[in-house]
Design a protein around this motif. Structure first.
Motif, PDB file in Angstrom:
ATOM      1  N   ASP A 171       0.908  -2.636  -0.070  1.00 48.36           N
ATOM      2  CA  ASP A 171       1.167  -4.017  -0.506  1.00 48.36           C
ATOM      3  C   ASP A 171      -0.148  -4.763  -0.787  1.00 48.36           C
ATOM      4  OD1 ASP A 171       3.892  -3.696  -0.485  1.00 48.36           O
ATOM      5  OD2 ASP A 171       4.234  -4.747   1.404  1.00 48.36           O
ATOM      6  N   ALA A 172      -1.241  -4.307  -0.169  1.00 49.51           N
ATOM      7  CA  ALA A 172      -2.540  -4.973  -0.375  1.00 49.51           C
ATOM      8  C   ALA A 172      -3.345  -4.318  -1.494  1.00 49.51           C
ATOM      9  CB  ALA A 172      -3.337  -4.945   0.929  1.00 49.51           C
ATOM     10  N   ALA A 173      -2.848  -3.187  -2.025  1.00 53.20           N
ATOM     11  CA  ALA A 173      -3.653  -2.377  -2.948  1.00 53.20           C
ATOM     12  C   ALA A 173      -4.104  -3.152  -4.188  1.00 53.20           C
ATOM     13  CB  ALA A 173      -2.892  -1.119  -3.347  1.00 53.20           C
ATOM     14  N   SER A 174      -3.206  -3.967  -4.756  1.00 60.11           N
ATOM     15  CA  SER A 174      -3.595  -4.639  -6.007  1.00 60.11           C
ATOM     16  C   SER A 174      -4.722  -5.646  -5.742  1.00 60.11           C
ATOM     17  CB  SER A 174      -2.390  -5.300  -6.673  1.00 60.11           C
ATOM     18  OG  SER A 174      -1.871  -6.291  -5.829  1.00 60.11           O
TER      19      SER A 174
ATOM     20  N   GLN B 266     -11.901 -10.428  -0.807  1.00 64.23           N
ATOM     21  CA  GLN B 266     -10.643 -10.079  -0.121  1.00 64.23           C
ATOM     22  C   GLN B 266     -10.595 -10.536   1.322  1.00 64.23           C
ATOM     23  OE1 GLN B 266     -12.467  -7.598  -1.662  1.00 64.23           O
ATOM     24  NE2 GLN B 266     -11.246  -7.202  -3.495  1.00 64.23           N
ATOM     25  N   SER B 267     -11.686 -11.126   1.815  1.00 62.09           N
ATOM     26  CA  SER B 267     -11.674 -11.506   3.231  1.00 62.09           C
ATOM     27  C   SER B 267     -10.717 -12.667   3.455  1.00 62.09           C
ATOM     28  CB  SER B 267     -13.077 -11.890   3.702  1.00 62.09           C
ATOM     29  OG  SER B 267     -13.391 -13.203   3.291  1.00 62.09           O
ATOM     30  N   TYR B 268     -10.179 -12.745   4.645  1.00 70.15           N
ATOM     31  CA  TYR B 268      -9.318 -13.871   4.970  1.00 70.15           C
ATOM     32  C   TYR B 268     -10.138 -15.143   5.183  1.00 70.15           C
ATOM     33  CZ  TYR B 268      -5.208 -10.853   5.193  1.00 70.15           C
ATOM     34  OH  TYR B 268      -4.179 -10.014   4.876  1.00 70.15           O
ATOM     35  N   VAL B 269     -11.435 -14.970   5.445  1.00 66.63           N
ATOM     36  CA  VAL B 269     -12.338 -16.137   5.490  1.00 66.63           C
ATOM     37  C   VAL B 269     -12.384 -16.779   4.106  1.00 66.63           C
ATOM     38  CG1 VAL B 269     -14.745 -16.877   5.781  1.00 66.63           C
ATOM     39  CG2 VAL B 269     -13.734 -15.209   7.379  1.00 66.63           C
ATOM     40  N   ALA B 270     -12.568 -15.951   3.059  1.00 61.57           N
ATOM     41  CA  ALA B 270     -12.609 -16.469   1.685  1.00 61.57           C
ATOM     42  C   ALA B 270     -11.263 -17.086   1.313  1.00 61.57           C
ATOM     43  CB  ALA B 270     -12.967 -15.349   0.714  1.00 61.57           C
TER      44      ALA B 270
ATOM     45  N   PHE C  55      -7.066  -5.277  -3.712  1.00 62.03           N
ATOM     46  CA  PHE C  55      -8.305  -4.524  -3.464  1.00 62.03           C
ATOM     47  C   PHE C  55      -8.649  -3.587  -4.624  1.00 62.03           C
ATOM     48  CE2 PHE C  55      -7.500  -5.917   0.828  1.00 62.03           C
ATOM     49  CZ  PHE C  55      -8.757  -5.990   1.421  1.00 62.03           C
ATOM     50  N   ASP C  56      -7.891  -3.692  -5.737  1.00 59.41           N
ATOM     51  CA  ASP C  56      -8.177  -2.828  -6.874  1.00 59.41           C
ATOM     52  C   ASP C  56      -7.987  -1.358  -6.532  1.00 59.41           C
ATOM     53  OD1 ASP C  56      -8.627  -3.509  -9.378  1.00 59.41           O
ATOM     54  OD2 ASP C  56     -10.802  -3.797  -9.215  1.00 59.41           O
ATOM     55  N   GLY C  57      -6.918  -1.059  -5.821  1.00 55.95           N
ATOM     56  CA  GLY C  57      -6.612   0.343  -5.491  1.00 55.95           C
ATOM     57  C   GLY C  57      -6.514   0.582  -4.002  1.00 55.95           C
ATOM     58  N   LEU C  58      -5.541   1.437  -3.654  1.00 56.00           N
ATOM     59  CA  LEU C  58      -5.256   1.751  -2.249  1.00 56.00           C
ATOM     60  C   LEU C  58      -6.485   2.255  -1.493  1.00 56.00           C
ATOM     61  CD1 LEU C  58      -3.001   2.022  -0.090  1.00 56.00           C
ATOM     62  CD2 LEU C  58      -2.555   4.326  -0.969  1.00 56.00           C
ATOM     63  N   GLU C  59      -7.320   3.019  -2.207  1.00 54.72           N
ATOM     64  CA  GLU C  59      -8.473   3.626  -1.531  1.00 54.72           C
ATOM     65  C   GLU C  59      -9.468   2.574  -1.039  1.00 54.72           C
ATOM     66  OE1 GLU C  59      -7.584   3.854  -4.632  1.00 54.72           O
ATOM     67  OE2 GLU C  59      -9.290   3.564  -5.978  1.00 54.72           O
ATOM     68  N   ASN C  60      -9.393   1.367  -1.592  1.00 56.67           N
ATOM     69  CA  ASN C  60     -10.329   0.312  -1.168  1.00 56.67           C
ATOM     70  C   ASN C  60      -9.789  -0.569  -0.045  1.00 56.67           C
ATOM     71  OD1 ASN C  60     -12.043   1.097  -3.292  1.00 56.67           O
ATOM     72  ND2 ASN C  60     -10.841  -0.147  -4.727  1.00 56.67           N
ATOM     73  N   VAL C  61      -8.511  -0.381   0.315  1.00 59.87           N
ATOM     74  CA  VAL C  61      -7.914  -1.227   1.360  1.00 59.87           C
ATOM     75  C   VAL C  61      -8.395  -0.727   2.721  1.00 59.87           C
ATOM     76  CG1 VAL C  61      -5.772  -2.115   2.372  1.00 59.87           C
ATOM     77  CG2 VAL C  61      -5.841  -1.536  -0.072  1.00 59.87           C
TER      78      VAL C  61
END
Ligand code: F6R
Length: 254
Positions: free
Chosen positions: A175-178, A87-91, A180-186
């Protein structure tokens, strides 16, 4: 068409719009090459610029556009974030652009999500200084979030804000949740260039595609200038262009 000082170009679809933006960037890069100078590009992540990066890669592969004289500064990175994380912006930038062109690795700048809290402020000052030392941003690409954020300058960000650690808005995290596989991981925080950092760019190109962006595009262009919609600060600047597809432009007053 112009609205509150901002030029607006509306394209049939995002593909044509993206090609036009990439070709502008290619022309800048070549013009700088002819002068023996560097082109300094401010880049964004997210879904919006992907077509621009595809066209830049095509220009490199098929038309020999070289990025040897290009220096890039990305707008933002989640915090904390390991560069090796998917999920990094580097990746993201490696996958979508950098791995496919000939830009020297040392010319790539993306805010570092691995730093300890105690050194972040100093790091952010150095990021500002590095942009200035490179001669400033020739072009800054922007998307726009549903909150009206540019970079991760969420509602409440002031016009003179600089690169800094910020707290993400809940709408942005949703908006980023998907991804990161879930809001709790954002992540709850990010490092972002400020509104004031973006404002110093010689040209600013904000792109928006699709009906989902139509309401916030209208607010950014026609709304009162307010910290509640950080993109409205663009109305005060010179050299700002909104590149839209028909759907994203759908609610602008005729
Ligand atoms: C990305 C960034 C964000 C996005 C915005 C729109 O580096 O700074 O401001 O441009 O959230 O995201 P997308 O393009 O995914 O709709």
């Amino acid at each position: 068409m112009k609205r509150n000082g901002i030029s607006i170009q509306i394209y049939e679809d995002k593909e044509q719009a993206s090609v036009a933006v990439a070709q502008r960037m290619g022309e800048l890069i070549k013009a700088k090459q002819a002068l023996g100078k560097k082109a300094v590009l401010g880049l964004a992540t997210g879904a919006t610029p992907i077509g621009v990066y595809e066209e830049l890669i095509r220009l490199h592969r098929e038309e020999g556009l070289s990025f040897q004289n290009v220096i890039t500064f990305n707008l933002d990175e989640y915090y904390p974030m390991q560069p090796a994380s998917d999920q990094s912006y580097v990746a993201f930038m490696q996958q979508q652009l950098f791995a496919h062109i000939d830009i020297p690795a040392e010319n790539i700048n993306i805010p570092d999500g691995t730093l300890g809290q105690e050194v972040v402020d100093t790091y952010c000052e150095a990021y500002e200084q590095k942009i200035a030392n490179a001669g400033g941003l020739d072009i800054q690409l922007l998307g726009i979030g549903r909150t009206g954020h540019v970079g991760f300058n969420e509602p409440g960000s002031t016009a003179d804000s600089l690169t800094r650690l910020v707290t993400l808005n809940e709408v942005t995290r949703q908006d980023a949740a998907s991804a990161f596989d879930g809001l709790e991981n954002v992540p709850t925080q990010a490092i972002t260039m400020g509104v004031g950092t973006i404002a110093k760019a010689k040209n600013i190109i904000l792109m928006a595609w699709g009906e989902k962006k139509a309401e916030i595009v209208k607010k950014a262009l026609e709304g009162e200038i307010t910290t509640e919609v950080p993109a409205t600060f663009l109305q005060k600047l010179e050299g700002v262009e909104f590149i839209l597809d028909k759907e994203a432009a759908g609610r602008i007053d005729g």
